[in-house]
Design an enzyme around this catalytic site. Structure first.
Site, mmCIF file in Angstrom:
data_model
loop_
_atom_site.group_PDB
_atom_site.id
_atom_site.type_symbol
_atom_site.label_atom_id
_atom_site.label_comp_id
_atom_site.label_asym_id
_atom_site.label_seq_id
_atom_site.Cartn_x
_atom_site.Cartn_y
_atom_site.Cartn_z
ATOM 1 N N GLU A 456 -19.724 -4.738 -50.403
ATOM 2 C CA GLU A 456 -19.038 -3.513 -50.002
ATOM 3 C C GLU A 456 -18.316 -2.881 -51.183
ATOM 4 O O GLU A 456 -17.386 -3.443 -51.732
ATOM 5 C CB GLU A 456 -18.039 -3.859 -48.886
ATOM 6 C CG GLU A 456 -17.239 -2.708 -48.375
ATOM 7 C CD GLU A 456 -16.224 -3.174 -47.324
ATOM 8 O OE1 GLU A 456 -16.323 -4.333 -46.857
ATOM 9 O OE2 GLU A 456 -15.337 -2.375 -46.981
ATOM 10 N N ASP A 529 -15.633 -6.969 -46.616
ATOM 11 C CA ASP A 529 -14.236 -7.399 -46.632
ATOM 12 C C ASP A 529 -13.794 -7.853 -45.249
ATOM 13 O O ASP A 529 -14.371 -7.487 -44.240
ATOM 14 C CB ASP A 529 -13.327 -6.249 -47.096
ATOM 15 C CG ASP A 529 -13.537 -5.945 -48.574
ATOM 16 O OD1 ASP A 529 -14.085 -6.828 -49.275
ATOM 17 O OD2 ASP A 529 -13.169 -4.845 -49.006
ATOM 18 N N ASP A 531 -11.668 -6.911 -43.236
ATOM 19 C CA ASP A 531 -10.807 -5.914 -42.590
ATOM 20 C C ASP A 531 -11.655 -5.042 -41.664
ATOM 21 O O ASP A 531 -12.840 -5.301 -41.468
ATOM 22 C CB ASP A 531 -10.068 -5.071 -43.635
ATOM 23 C CG ASP A 531 -11.029 -4.325 -44.548
ATOM 24 O OD1 ASP A 531 -12.255 -4.333 -44.254
ATOM 25 O OD2 ASP A 531 -10.589 -3.750 -45.546
ATOM 26 N N ASP A 533 -12.859 -1.923 -41.889
ATOM 27 C CA ASP A 533 -14.019 -1.265 -42.481
ATOM 28 C C ASP A 533 -15.150 -2.255 -42.712
ATOM 29 O O ASP A 533 -16.318 -1.953 -42.465
ATOM 30 C CB ASP A 533 -13.635 -0.606 -43.816
ATOM 31 C CG ASP A 533 -12.910 0.705 -43.585
ATOM 32 O OD1 ASP A 533 -12.987 1.222 -42.447
ATOM 33 O OD2 ASP A 533 -12.270 1.205 -44.531
#
Ligand code: 0RA
Length: 697
Positions: A456, A529, A531, A533
């Site tokens: 990413e 990641d 998180d 997103d």
């Protein structure tokens, strides 16, 4: 109290009510009667009292209702209906008013009321006792039979008998109540909630005037003084009090509601279609108008209760709408033979409709009243709406033509989208394409030992390129933002540069020419990641693979990287922890103290805390522990190349999770959900599901 209960009790007359329960059950389990004791339940009290007056209006006995928020958390609801009967109930020997206010399920017919609207007739006042039970103070006033009668209560118990305090020429009911702070977590009425609810109600009962007044800031004595020169059922709205207030009155009912919703839209035909009809005891009302927009909105009500999840009435409506537009379009040669026919979705584009049904016995699906379950509503709506809409189209050929053209447009767009998607999937769509520049390929051509890391962002991509084993590991950075922006349609994504890059890198092609044996890497490792997103991008990739490359998943080629969440230094030793538990295990006896520090500053991202060594020394039972340093990783970009290699990429040390078909299936479901237009549920869903299960080490 449910409409069903009301309806069932409605079968009995006042003298036949056999079960007159006290109100203790209501105070014991308020949630059963008003849903909750939170903010929604609190407002439910207002709706219950208002509904009684509204039912009186629906019966044609009342055309004005006023709701006032008073100082001291009191609410006052006035109507100019017939007034709750006050005469003696032959069995209980008490005033009907008292029975209505102090007994549960007392919704029988009083005073020979046979005339009311079928939904409301004889069902009056049922919720009033529930509100009374949950109020520290209630005052019921009735203007009727030449008198002004009053009775007061506390927590559902009368303070005294019904008393006639004066004569009165007026007719109507005034209920004032103050919610009990023992029951409700917080007693604070919300102006906007009340205004929005009552506006909607005003649309649903055409010709009804509803005043709403916020008198919370006004001294009570001012209100009392002002009333003297007015009619007994006095209206604050007539007093020129200069208070925040609003009045709703819609002669047009649902037609006005549709126009209201379409205020900022461009209607594609001038007349709002409207029908009101009763079929087999079901009252059906539908209003609709098409606008120049792609969205559609159907607003459903059953017995004036909004049903956000639709139900049988909406099913009946949609079926009839599709059938009738197809029939009309074909009969009038507006739909060509080659066009086939409209699907249910085609006729929805640009539609603004309100569907409202009135049922004697109402059934909802599930716990909430979100979805109507009553089966008779489906046929009644289909017939009542179907007949009237057919006539409307025949009587208004120009408007009919506009509506059919709109649906044709939707149909052609649907077909074009499908053709575009098919052409991407068709032979050779990706043929002759060279490997994307973004791809840092590996040296080996042996697919079995080759790995592709999907990383990413460009910065993590750069680090991964430096940290990798270039012999076997390829890196393809994906830019997260693009994927987010283009999430709308999966088939459109196939046209996106990034997705194309991925497909070309894999080498298998897509659609008809897909060939698993051409797969260039037998491990595709998604490294996003930890998180929101990251979870979003992962879902997207898995959905793409699920829909177009299922064989790759079945072959077991897809993996999810599992980077560590913490780096822990104990003196010279370095540990990586992949979960909170593991972190605590590594920390051992130091865990509780560090836990505190971490949670305190966790929001800032990286947390670096050291245990105070002096404090450590004070604790003589424990050996002196080494200096501890802990860092929380939020993304791959926070690691340097060496760390990334050690923890996430090195085949000897990393943790990766193999993706099975059920994981992808789940992702596909989530993907569908994520396409919804509401952001908060989407976000919380991702956050709640951003962790992985079943780790293969
Ligand atoms: C029972 C019977 C009748 C009216 C009502 C109840 C009634 C209840 C409420 C609650 C708030 N406002 C209300 N207005 C009326 C009809 C009695 C008759 O036949 O006159």
């Amino acid at each position: 109290m449910g409409q069903k209960d009301k309806a069932e009790k409605g079968k009995y007359g006042a003298n036949e009510i056999s079960v007159l329960e006290g109100l203790e059950p209501v105070r014991r389990r308020p949630g059963m009667y008003i849903g909750s004791t939170g903010i929604e339940g609190l407002h439910h009290l207002v709706w219950e009292i208002f509904d009684n007056s509204r039912d009186e209006a629906m019966g044609g006995f009342c055309d004005r209702i006023e709701v006032t928020l008073l100082p001291g958390n009191r609410v006052r609801v006035v109507d100019n209906g017939r007034g709750i009967p006050v005469d003696m109930h032959s069995k209980t020997k008490v005033s009907a008013l008292e029975t209505v206010m102090t007994t549960l399920h007392a919704g029988g017919k009083f005073g020979g009321d046979e005339s009311g609207y079928k939904v409301s007739g004889g069902l009056h006042g049922v919720g009033a006792s529930v509100v009374n039970a949950l109020s520290i103070y209630t005052r019921a006033e009735v203007h009727r039979d030449g008198g002004h009668y009053v009775q007061e209560y506390s927590q559902g118990k009368k303070k005294a008998a019904v008393k006639k305090i004066s004569s009165s020429k007026a007719n109507g009911t005034i209920i004032t109540f103050e919610p009990d702070q023992e029951i409700f977590k917080q007693v604070k009425f919300d102006w906007n909630t009340i205004v929005n609810h009552l506006r909607q109600q005003a649309y649903l009962v055409k010709g009804l005037r509803i005043h709403i007044i916020d008198a919370r800031e006004m001294g009570e004595q001012v209100l009392t003084k002002k009333k003297t020169d007015l009619d007994d059922t006095y209206w604050f709205a007539d007093l020129n009090l200069e208070l925040p207030s609003t009045t709703f009155y819609f002669e047009g009912g649902l037609v006005s509601l549709v126009s209201f919703y379409n205020k900022l839209q461009k209607p594609i035909h001038p007349t709002v279609f409207y029908v009101e009809k009763e079929i087999d005891d079901v009252g059906v009302e539908v209003a609709l108008q098409y606008v120049d927009d792609m969205q559609s909105r159907i607003v459903p009500f059953a017995n004036n209760i909004y049903n956000p999840e639709g139900g049988t009435h909406i099913t009946g409506f949609k079926t009839a709408l599709t059938r009738i537009l197809n029939t009309y379009g074909k009969k009038n040669n507006l739909i060509k033979e080659a066009d086939g026919g409209f699907t249910g979705d085609d006729v929805l584009e640009g539609l603004m409709a309100v569907v409202s049904v009135k049922l004697r016995e109402i059934q909802f699906e599930g716990q909430t009243k979100g979805k109507l379950g009553s089966t008779e509503a489906q046929g009644a709506v289909a017939t009542a709406f179907g007949d009237a809409f057919t006539s409307f189209l025949e009587e208004n050929p120009d408007e009919a033509k506009s509506i059919i053209s709109k649906s044709l447009l939707a149909m052609r767009a649907r077909k074009a989208a499908k053709a575009a998607k098919d052409s991407v999937l068709r032979k050779g769509a990706l043929e002759g394409m060279t490997l994307p520049g973004k791809l840092a390929d590996c040296q080996t051509k042996d697919a079995e030992s080759a790995e592709l890391f999907i990383v990413e962002g460009d910065s993590a991509g750069g680090t991964a390129k430096m940290g990798r084993d270039r012999k076997t590991q390829a890196i393809l950075p994906l830019r997260g933002k693009i994927l987010n922006v283009e999430r709308a349609r999966l088939d459109r994504m196939l046209g996106s540069e990034q997705i194309k890059n991925l497909v070309i890198a894999m080498g298998t092609s897509i659609g008809d020419t897909f060939d698993l044996s051409k797969m260039r890497y037998h491990k595709i490792i998604i490294a996003t990641d930890a998180d929101v997103d990251g979870a979003h991008i992962r879902t997207l990739i898995l959905t793409l693979l699920y829909r177009y490359f299922r064989q790759i998943i079945d072959a077991g080629f897809i993996y999810i990287a599992q980077p560590p969440l913490f780096k822990i230094k104990k003196g010279k030793e370095i540990f990586y922890a992949y979960s909170d538990d593991e972190r605590d295990r590594i920390l051992g006896a130091d865990a509780p103290r560090l836990e505190e520090m971490l949670t305190e500053s966790a929001e800032e991202g990286t947390v670096e805390e050291e245990v105070n060594e002096e404090e450590e020394e004070k604790d003589s039972k424990k050996p002196k522990s080494a200096k501890i340093h802990i860092q929380r990783y939020k993304g791959l970009g926070e690691m340097n190349a060496e760390e990334l290699w050690e923890t996430t990429m090195d085949p000897a040390r990393r943790i990766i999770k193999q993706v099975g078909i059920t994981d992808a299936e789940d992702a596909n479901k989530v993907f569908d959900m994520l396409m919804g237009s509401e952001v908060p549920p989407r976000k919380s869903f991702i956050q709640a599901n951003a962790k992985y299960a079943n780790l293969d080490i």
